[in-house]
Design an enzyme around this catalytic site. Structure first.
Site, PDB file in Angstrom:
ATOM      1  N   HIS A  81      29.808  43.371  79.730  1.00 49.80           N
ATOM      2  CA  HIS A  81      29.211  42.057  79.448  1.00 49.80           C
ATOM      3  C   HIS A  81      30.338  41.031  79.600  1.00 49.80           C
ATOM      4  O   HIS A  81      31.494  41.340  79.329  1.00 49.80           O
ATOM      5  CB  HIS A  81      28.711  42.101  77.997  1.00 49.80           C
ATOM      6  CG  HIS A  81      27.895  40.946  77.546  1.00 49.80           C
ATOM      7  ND1 HIS A  81      28.457  39.740  77.214  1.00 49.80           N
ATOM      8  CD2 HIS A  81      26.560  40.822  77.323  1.00 49.80           C
ATOM      9  CE1 HIS A  81      27.487  38.907  76.814  1.00 49.80           C
ATOM     10  NE2 HIS A  81      26.334  39.549  76.869  1.00 49.80           N
ATOM     11  N   ASP A 117      32.737  48.080  72.562  1.00 49.78           N
ATOM     12  CA  ASP A 117      31.695  47.078  72.351  1.00 49.78           C
ATOM     13  C   ASP A 117      30.393  47.837  72.071  1.00 49.78           C
ATOM     14  O   ASP A 117      29.814  48.451  72.970  1.00 49.78           O
ATOM     15  CB  ASP A 117      31.601  46.212  73.615  1.00 49.78           C
ATOM     16  CG  ASP A 117      30.414  45.244  73.597  1.00 49.78           C
ATOM     17  OD1 ASP A 117      29.540  45.370  72.709  1.00 49.78           O
ATOM     18  OD2 ASP A 117      30.374  44.373  74.487  1.00 49.78           O
ATOM     19  N   GLN A 160      25.162  47.168  72.264  1.00 43.93           N
ATOM     20  CA  GLN A 160      23.943  47.819  72.756  1.00 43.93           C
ATOM     21  C   GLN A 160      23.724  49.205  72.174  1.00 43.93           C
ATOM     22  O   GLN A 160      22.613  49.731  72.250  1.00 43.93           O
ATOM     23  CB  GLN A 160      23.978  47.934  74.291  1.00 43.93           C
ATOM     24  CG  GLN A 160      23.799  46.627  75.013  1.00 43.93           C
ATOM     25  CD  GLN A 160      22.471  45.954  74.711  1.00 43.93           C
ATOM     26  OE1 GLN A 160      21.453  46.616  74.472  1.00 43.93           O
ATOM     27  NE2 GLN A 160      22.466  44.644  74.697  1.00 43.93           N
ATOM     28  N   LYS A 218      20.919  42.355  67.233  1.00 42.59           N
ATOM     29  CA  LYS A 218      20.389  43.353  68.170  1.00 42.59           C
ATOM     30  C   LYS A 218      19.894  44.593  67.440  1.00 42.59           C
ATOM     31  O   LYS A 218      19.387  45.524  68.047  1.00 42.59           O
ATOM     32  CB  LYS A 218      21.448  43.698  69.211  1.00 42.59           C
ATOM     33  CG  LYS A 218      21.689  42.518  70.125  1.00 42.59           C
ATOM     34  CD  LYS A 218      22.580  42.800  71.277  1.00 42.59           C
ATOM     35  CE  LYS A 218      22.683  41.532  72.128  1.00 42.59           C
ATOM     36  NZ  LYS A 218      23.697  41.615  73.164  1.00 42.59           N
ATOM     37  N   CYS A 241      24.555  38.421  81.893  1.00 42.19           N
ATOM     38  CA  CYS A 241      25.954  38.261  81.480  1.00 42.19           C
ATOM     39  C   CYS A 241      26.820  39.395  82.018  1.00 42.19           C
ATOM     40  O   CYS A 241      27.773  39.820  81.366  1.00 42.19           O
ATOM     41  CB  CYS A 241      26.096  38.184  79.959  1.00 42.19           C
ATOM     42  SG  CYS A 241      25.268  36.796  79.214  1.00 42.19           S
TER      43      CYS A 241
HETATM   44  C1  LIG Z   1      24.762  41.026  73.500  1.00 37.73           C
HETATM   45  C2  LIG Z   1      26.021  41.639  73.938  1.00 37.73           C
HETATM   46  C3  LIG Z   1      27.251  41.037  73.677  1.00 37.73           C
HETATM   47  C4  LIG Z   1      27.366  39.680  73.018  1.00 37.73           C
HETATM   48  O1  LIG Z   1      26.836  39.692  71.741  1.00 37.73           O
HETATM   49  P1  LIG Z   1      26.732  38.309  70.912  1.00 37.73           P
HETATM   50  O2  LIG Z   1      25.851  38.664  69.767  1.00 37.73           O
HETATM   51  O3  LIG Z   1      26.093  37.319  71.845  1.00 37.73           O
HETATM   52  O4  LIG Z   1      28.096  37.915  70.525  1.00 37.73           O
HETATM   53  C5  LIG Z   1      28.387  41.697  74.062  1.00 37.73           C
HETATM   54  N1  LIG Z   1      28.336  42.894  74.673  1.00 37.73           N
HETATM   55  C6  LIG Z   1      27.169  43.505  74.947  1.00 37.73           C
HETATM   56  C7  LIG Z   1      27.175  44.839  75.597  1.00 37.73           C
HETATM   57  C8  LIG Z   1      25.965  42.898  74.594  1.00 37.73           C
HETATM   58  O5  LIG Z   1      24.817  43.502  74.862  1.00 37.73           O
END
Ligand SMILES: *Cc1c(COP(=O)(O)O)cnc(C)c1O
Length: 412
Positions: A129, A206, A209, A232, A370
């Site tokens: 992302h 990260d 997801q 999320k 993104c």
């Molecule tokens: C949504 C997402 C982000 C960003 O998350 P925010 O809540 O907008 O800070 C970063 N990495 C991944 C893989 C995402 O799906």
């Protein structure tokens, strides 16, 4: 405050009743919400906690001697403990409450500025992302470190042979998402973390997801940093977590200066508070943190194993139904993936498909998600992305498939 839910078995009808928004109509049609990878919907158990907070406990935390402040502080710190237990951090002070994944990544990227030297290398995966790319590019500009990319193959899987070849004594940091938001690929992070540690590099995962689908164990993973967003995983926007190993969090400087993060302040010198407060300057999203804890309770009451099994059924069903449409191509066909289907129809712009689906009440994402480098890899402007959650149904997927067929007829 009652945040418990009674879900003894996975019953999709009772689960759907928890989500008021699923009753609404969009353009005269029942809402079909397939944009879960962008943000999830909120169950009434979490909404109730938010209403309860502003109705009964609203006060600033860690400061007042008065009752409301103490109650709000207790609830906020109880949420931190829930988050700690859920992600299995060793200590509660290794959980920093942030405004979300992006904030957590920037906090770490900023902290490493003075820990890197010119010529050091940092590795980032081709599946990231933008929020797990841009902060590292900025870090490299500040520190003189070099950003290298772990490439992917046509299925949307990272090429681990190439990762092995990139790792060296110069590698200081590795950034990888657990699951790609654009393609749904589940990356082999256990193996990647182990290999990074063998050359002495730290790893940031990260988990934006993965946290809605998998219950991660940060100690078992031995990961150095893990970030995620509450919105999320059935929680509110504007709150998230940064987990960091104690030894790293102690080594990193504060990110922002302000109230709450200090020990002693004089104009000559300020000393900083200990963990986690060193990284929590200013008034945090108090209600959001408490609601994040409630969201974790909610998802655990449903059960992550049941969620994974059900979502996999949805994924297999949607993949089979959509693949049968002539001219439709699915991007991201990794052996290990979660409930995301990214696709295009030959000769039609993804945006046009998304606009027609919206007329039918179906919410999907269109665009680069993104993750522009992934789109560049496939040489496409973007995709239509349908991402499923445990409150979606096969009947909704049928509606999507019919909608896509209709869009194809209208646009070709
Ligand atoms: C949504 C997402 C982000 C960003 O998350 P925010 O809540 O907008 O800070 C970063 N990495 C991944 C893989 C995402 O799906």
């Amino acid at each position: 405050m009652n945040t418990t839910v009674k879900h003894t078995e996975f019953n999709i009808d009772t689960i759907r009743e928890d989500f008021p928004i699923l009753n609404r109509k969009v353009n005269g049609k029942p809402l079909v919400y397939f944009d879960n990878a962008a943000t999830s919907q909120t169950p009434k158990q979490v909404i109730d906690v938010i209403v309860d907070y502003y109705s009964n406990y609203n006060a600033n935390i860690h400061r007042g001697v008065h009752t409301l402040s103490q109650e709000a502080t207790d609830l906020y710190e109880a949420a931190r403990l829930k988050i700690q237990q859920h992600f299995n951090a060793k200590h509660s002070y290794e959980i920093i409450l942030t405004s979300g994944t992006t904030h957590g990544i920037n906090l770490i990227a900023n902290g490493f500025t003075n820990l890197l030297e010119k010529g050091d290398e940092v590795l980032v995966s081709a599946l990231e992302h933008h929020s797990n790319i841009v902060p590292w590019q900025m870090l490299c500009e500040r520190s003189g470190a070099i950003l290298k990319v772990i490439p992917m193959n046509e299925k949307g899987e990272l090429i681990i042979r190439d990762y092995d070849a990139l790792l060296s004594k110069r590698t200081k940091l590795v950034f990888v998402n657990h699951i790609s938001n654009a393609l749904g690929t589940i990356n082999p992070i256990e193996d990647m973390i182990k290999k990074a540690h063998q050359v002495g590099a730290a790893v940031l995962v990260d988990g934006a997801q993965s946290s809605p689908h998998i219950k991660p164990d940060v100690q078992a993973l031995d990961v150095d940093f893990y970030v995620a967003s509450a919105h999320k995983m059935c929680g509110p926007t504007g709150v998230g977590l940064l987990y960091g190993k104690e030894k790293w969090l102690n080594k990193l400087p504060p990110y922002q200066g302000g109230g709450e993060m200090i020990d002693q302040v004089t104009f000559e010198k300020t000393t900083y508070a200990g963990l986690p407060h060193k990284f929590e300057a200013g008034t945090p999203n108090i209600c959001g943190g408490i609601a994040f804890g409630a969201a974790i309770d909610y998802m655990n009451a449903i059960g992550f194993d049941a969620i994974a099994t059900y979502e996999h059924e949805l994924l297999d069903y949607a993949t089979a139904q959509l693949s049968a449409i002539e001219g439709l191509k699915i991007y991201g066909t990794a052996d290990e993936k979660t409930s995301v289907v990214s696709f295009n129809i030959e000769g039609i712009h993804p945006y046009d498909i998304g606009a027609i689906l919206d007329k039918l009440g179906i919410a999907v994402r269109t665009g680069h998600h993104c993750a522009q480098p992934i789109m560049d890899f496939f040489k496409i402007p973007g995709t239509v992305r349908a991402s499923f959650a445990f409150y979606n149904t096969k009947a909704e997927i049928d509606a999507l498939v019919e909608g896509v067929k209709k869009a194809k007829m209208m646009l070709s």
